[in-house]
Motif scaffolding. Structure first.
Motif, PDB file in Angstrom:
ATOM      1  N   ASP A 166       0.807  -1.216   0.000  1.00 28.48           N
ATOM      2  CA  ASP A 166       0.000   0.000   0.000  1.00 28.48           C
ATOM      3  C   ASP A 166       0.841   1.269   0.000  1.00 28.48           C
ATOM      4  OD1 ASP A 166      -2.474  -1.285  -0.011  1.00 28.48           O
ATOM      5  OD2 ASP A 166      -2.475  -1.523   2.164  1.00 28.48           O
ATOM      6  N   SER A 167       2.126   1.143  -0.175  1.00 31.71           N
ATOM      7  CA  SER A 167       3.003   2.308  -0.099  1.00 31.71           C
ATOM      8  C   SER A 167       2.899   3.173  -1.361  1.00 31.71           C
ATOM      9  CB  SER A 167       4.449   1.859   0.091  1.00 31.71           C
ATOM     10  OG  SER A 167       4.884   1.099  -1.022  1.00 31.71           O
ATOM     11  N   PHE A 168       3.156   4.452  -1.185  1.00 36.43           N
ATOM     12  CA  PHE A 168       3.225   5.387  -2.318  1.00 36.43           C
ATOM     13  C   PHE A 168       4.354   4.982  -3.261  1.00 36.43           C
ATOM     14  CE2 PHE A 168       4.559   9.202  -4.511  1.00 36.43           C
ATOM     15  CZ  PHE A 168       3.365   9.824  -4.852  1.00 36.43           C
ATOM     16  N   SER A 169       5.492   4.582  -2.679  1.00 38.29           N
ATOM     17  CA  SER A 169       6.667   4.281  -3.500  1.00 38.29           C
ATOM     18  C   SER A 169       6.438   3.095  -4.424  1.00 38.29           C
ATOM     19  CB  SER A 169       7.878   4.022  -2.607  1.00 38.29           C
ATOM     20  OG  SER A 169       7.670   2.892  -1.779  1.00 38.29           O
ATOM     21  N   SER A 170       5.727   2.076  -3.972  1.00 44.75           N
ATOM     22  CA  SER A 170       5.494   0.911  -4.835  1.00 44.75           C
ATOM     23  C   SER A 170       4.612   1.274  -6.016  1.00 44.75           C
ATOM     24  CB  SER A 170       4.884  -0.236  -4.028  1.00 44.75           C
ATOM     25  OG  SER A 170       3.667   0.157  -3.420  1.00 44.75           O
TER      26      SER A 170
ATOM     27  N   LEU B 102       4.410   4.261  -7.330  1.00 47.59           N
ATOM     28  CA  LEU B 102       5.229   5.111  -8.191  1.00 47.59           C
ATOM     29  C   LEU B 102       6.150   4.274  -9.074  1.00 47.59           C
ATOM     30  CD1 LEU B 102       6.150   7.943  -9.054  1.00 47.59           C
ATOM     31  CD2 LEU B 102       7.736   7.934  -7.110  1.00 47.59           C
ATOM     32  N   ASP B 103       6.711   3.213  -8.542  1.00 48.56           N
ATOM     33  CA  ASP B 103       7.559   2.325  -9.336  1.00 48.56           C
ATOM     34  C   ASP B 103       6.801   1.801 -10.556  1.00 48.56           C
ATOM     35  OD1 ASP B 103       9.609   2.628  -7.502  1.00 48.56           O
ATOM     36  OD2 ASP B 103       9.298   0.680  -6.534  1.00 48.56           O
ATOM     37  N   PHE B 104       5.572   1.358 -10.342  1.00 46.86           N
ATOM     38  CA  PHE B 104       4.769   0.840 -11.447  1.00 46.86           C
ATOM     39  C   PHE B 104       4.484   1.930 -12.479  1.00 46.86           C
ATOM     40  CE2 PHE B 104       3.459  -2.780  -8.659  1.00 46.86           C
ATOM     41  CZ  PHE B 104       3.711  -3.812  -9.555  1.00 46.86           C
ATOM     42  N   ARG B 105       4.152   3.110 -12.004  1.00 50.66           N
ATOM     43  CA  ARG B 105       3.823   4.194 -12.933  1.00 50.66           C
ATOM     44  C   ARG B 105       5.030   4.585 -13.777  1.00 50.66           C
ATOM     45  NH1 ARG B 105      -0.327   7.995 -13.368  1.00 50.66           N
ATOM     46  NH2 ARG B 105       0.067   9.203 -15.242  1.00 50.66           N
ATOM     47  N   LEU B 106       6.196   4.710 -13.143  1.00 50.53           N
ATOM     48  CA  LEU B 106       7.406   5.080 -13.874  1.00 50.53           C
ATOM     49  C   LEU B 106       7.821   3.992 -14.862  1.00 50.53           C
ATOM     50  CD1 LEU B 106       9.499   6.671 -10.982  1.00 50.53           C
ATOM     51  CD2 LEU B 106       8.302   7.857 -12.844  1.00 50.53           C
ATOM     52  N   ALA B 107       7.431   2.752 -14.590  1.00 49.08           N
ATOM     53  CA  ALA B 107       7.766   1.644 -15.491  1.00 49.08           C
ATOM     54  C   ALA B 107       6.762   1.497 -16.631  1.00 49.08           C
ATOM     55  CB  ALA B 107       7.847   0.339 -14.706  1.00 49.08           C
ATOM     56  N   GLY B 108       5.721   2.336 -16.639  1.00 53.82           N
ATOM     57  CA  GLY B 108       4.746   2.276 -17.721  1.00 53.82           C
ATOM     58  C   GLY B 108       3.737   1.164 -17.581  1.00 53.82           C
ATOM     59  N   LEU B 109       3.466   0.732 -16.341  1.00 53.63           N
ATOM     60  CA  LEU B 109       2.518  -0.350 -16.102  1.00 53.63           C
ATOM     61  C   LEU B 109       1.209   0.190 -15.556  1.00 53.63           C
ATOM     62  CD1 LEU B 109       5.056  -2.852 -14.554  1.00 53.63           C
ATOM     63  CD2 LEU B 109       3.727  -3.270 -16.635  1.00 53.63           C
TER      64      LEU B 109
ATOM     65  N   ALA C  21      -1.343  -0.661 -13.033  1.00 49.77           N
ATOM     66  CA  ALA C  21      -1.471  -1.552 -11.882  1.00 49.77           C
ATOM     67  C   ALA C  21      -2.793  -1.350 -11.155  1.00 49.77           C
ATOM     68  CB  ALA C  21      -0.312  -1.326 -10.910  1.00 49.77           C
ATOM     69  N   LEU C  22      -3.325  -2.452 -10.640  1.00 50.95           N
ATOM     70  CA  LEU C  22      -4.437  -2.427  -9.698  1.00 50.95           C
ATOM     71  C   LEU C  22      -3.857  -2.412  -8.288  1.00 50.95           C
ATOM     72  CD1 LEU C  22      -7.433  -2.853  -8.803  1.00 50.95           C
ATOM     73  CD2 LEU C  22      -6.995  -5.320  -9.008  1.00 50.95           C
TER      74      LEU C  22
ATOM     75  N   TYR D 105      -4.672   4.527  -1.404  1.00 51.28           N
ATOM     76  CA  TYR D 105      -4.052   4.667  -0.080  1.00 51.28           C
ATOM     77  C   TYR D 105      -2.852   5.598  -0.210  1.00 51.28           C
ATOM     78  CZ  TYR D 105      -2.758   2.887   4.591  1.00 51.28           C
ATOM     79  OH  TYR D 105      -2.491   2.754   5.929  1.00 51.28           O
ATOM     80  N   GLU D 106      -2.615   6.405   0.796  1.00 53.37           N
ATOM     81  CA  GLU D 106      -1.469   7.314   0.825  1.00 53.37           C
ATOM     82  C   GLU D 106      -1.426   8.238  -0.395  1.00 53.37           C
ATOM     83  OE1 GLU D 106       2.298   5.426   1.521  1.00 53.37           O
ATOM     84  OE2 GLU D 106       1.850   5.078   3.632  1.00 53.37           O
ATOM     85  N   GLY D 107      -2.572   8.631  -0.915  1.00 53.14           N
ATOM     86  CA  GLY D 107      -2.624   9.596  -2.008  1.00 53.14           C
ATOM     87  C   GLY D 107      -2.034   9.110  -3.312  1.00 53.14           C
ATOM     88  N   ARG D 108      -2.095   7.816  -3.563  1.00 53.50           N
ATOM     89  CA  ARG D 108      -1.417   7.276  -4.753  1.00 53.50           C
ATOM     90  C   ARG D 108      -2.369   6.882  -5.873  1.00 53.50           C
ATOM     91  NH1 ARG D 108       0.520   1.260  -3.537  1.00 53.50           N
ATOM     92  NH2 ARG D 108      -1.515   0.281  -3.397  1.00 53.50           N
ATOM     93  N   SER D 109      -3.636   7.231  -5.771  1.00 51.60           N
ATOM     94  CA  SER D 109      -4.631   6.765  -6.735  1.00 51.60           C
ATOM     95  C   SER D 109      -4.285   7.132  -8.174  1.00 51.60           C
ATOM     96  CB  SER D 109      -6.013   7.313  -6.377  1.00 51.60           C
ATOM     97  OG  SER D 109      -6.446   6.801  -5.134  1.00 51.60           O
ATOM     98  N   LEU D 110      -3.753   8.343  -8.395  1.00 55.21           N
ATOM     99  CA  LEU D 110      -3.439   8.782  -9.748  1.00 55.21           C
ATOM    100  C   LEU D 110      -2.284   7.998 -10.361  1.00 55.21           C
ATOM    101  CD1 LEU D 110      -3.828  12.655  -9.401  1.00 55.21           C
ATOM    102  CD2 LEU D 110      -5.423  11.015 -10.430  1.00 55.21           C
ATOM    103  N   LEU D 111      -1.509   7.298  -9.543  1.00 54.19           N
ATOM    104  CA  LEU D 111      -0.388   6.520 -10.053  1.00 54.19           C
ATOM    105  C   LEU D 111      -0.807   5.137 -10.545  1.00 54.19           C
ATOM    106  CD1 LEU D 111       2.219   7.302  -7.233  1.00 54.19           C
ATOM    107  CD2 LEU D 111       1.997   8.418  -9.457  1.00 54.19           C
ATOM    108  N   LEU D 112      -1.999   4.714 -10.173  1.00 45.99           N
ATOM    109  CA  LEU D 112      -2.454   3.361 -10.469  1.00 45.99           C
ATOM    110  C   LEU D 112      -3.369   3.332 -11.685  1.00 45.99           C
ATOM    111  CD1 LEU D 112      -3.300   2.371  -6.782  1.00 45.99           C
ATOM    112  CD2 LEU D 112      -1.377   1.489  -8.134  1.00 45.99           C
ATOM    113  N   GLY D 113      -3.387   2.190 -12.368  1.00 48.34           N
ATOM    114  CA  GLY D 113      -4.340   2.014 -13.450  1.00 48.34           C
ATOM    115  C   GLY D 113      -5.758   1.943 -12.930  1.00 48.34           C
TER     116      GLY D 113
END
Length: 321
Positions: free
Chosen positions: A97-101, A103-110, A112-113, A117-125
């Motif tokens: 549930d971490s922001f960093s995990s 972010l890793d997916f977003r920067l890798a072009g994936l 992700a579901l 949590y922790e304000g990361r919704s925009l980083l996820l698919g």
């Protein structure tokens, strides 16, 4: 008429960082594999050994952000070469549930579901609400429901699979150390804390020294890195098996008559292979993190430790069945 070969459907899954969490995620991972996803797991090095019986590729998580992003990009490129529709769908699951995990997916072009949590919704698919007050196994299961668009009932057991190599390793250890059939495995250690409170039952040494010998069983302890000295000093009567990987540990547990454990990873593994387990809880909340399975016997929890007599009596009763 022969069937057309099934097209690969890769799914990149970031595992969590603790043994108990990964063990509780096994039913969801197996469900996704059974549905036809070709899992590519990314996690800690010990997860390779723990999950070997399932045959899923486990890539050891890189340490730095730049290395993790390169690792995920490489997995993305390999998946795209196998599956033309990979980029058009949710193609990853982020269990942490971490922001960093995220972010890793977003920067890798994936895409992700994961949990919102922790304000990361925009980083996820797709960001799914994290259920409150739900057992952690059910939290992962809900992510599976979301990905598969099916509300399936929770499993009653985890069903961790053991590799033939780990079964053979466990048999060799039993033979070499003359461990009798139906042994008792103890785990008096506890990784981490619960709300800054120690999860180590303070009466473990007394139980092993004064009560377990009367049960007439071999007592085995498998200390992790850094726990060997404590095991040797506080539990001299137990058979000490240091350096056993989690897969071999799971195979040893599968043939044990009983495990007595603090609230920690090996207790979850015992439950996952069906071993009768006395889970000694203190500050932990069993409703959220108890080991999962029909052979789990919880004692204590929610700020209260069980008594010595209670644990000893339950051990005697379980071994008499």
């Amino acid at each position: 008429m022969s069937r057309a070969p099934r097209l690969p459907r890769p799914l990149i899954v970031r595992l969590r960082n603790w043994v108990g969490d990964v063990t509780l995620a096994v039913p969801t991972l197996q469900r996704l594999a059974d549905d036809g996803f070709d899992l590519q797991l990314v996690g800690k090095g010990w997860a390779v050994d723990l999950l070997a019986g399932h045959g899923w590729p486990v890539h050891v998580l890189a340490k730095t952000r730049a290395e993790r992003v390169r690792q995920l990009r490489a997995l993305r490129h390999a998946a795209q070469a196998l599956d033309p529709g990979f980029r058009a769908r949710l193609n990853a699951v982020c269990l942490p549930d971490s922001f960093s995990s995220a972010l890793d997916f977003r920067l890798a072009g994936l895409r992700a579901l994961g949990h919102a949590y922790e304000g990361r919704s925009l980083l996820l698919g797709q960001a799914a609400p994290r259920p409150a007050g739900m057992h952690e196994l059910a939290v992962y299961w809900q992510l599976g429901n979301t990905l598969l668009h099916v509300q399936a009932p929770l499993p009653d057991r985890i069903g961790l699979r053991l590799s033939p190599a780990h079964r053979a390793q466990a048999q060799s250890l039993r033979t070499a150390h003359r461990i009798g059939p139906g042994c008792i495995v103890i785990c008096p250690f506890a990784g981490g804390t619960w709300n800054q409170q120690d999860k180590t039952w303070p009466l473990f040494t007394t139980l092993v020294a004064q009560h377990l010998p009367a049960l007439g069983r071999s007592v085995v302890i498998c200390p992790g890195p850094g726990e060997e000295a404590v095991a040797r000093e506080q539990f001299p009567a137990a058979t000490l098996l240091p350096g056993v990987g989690l897969g071999g540990y799971a195979a040893l547990l599968a043939d044990a008559a009983l495990m007595i454990s603090n609230d920690t990873g090996p207790g979850h593994i015992a439950a996952a292979v069906g071993t009768p387990l006395i889970s000694v809880q203190g500050p932990s909340n069993p409703a959220l993190w108890r080991p999962w399975g029909p052979n789990v016997h919880l004692l204590g929890g929610r700020g209260t430790w069980p008594s010595l007599a209670e644990v000893a009596h339950n051990a005697q009763q379980l071994l008499a069945r």
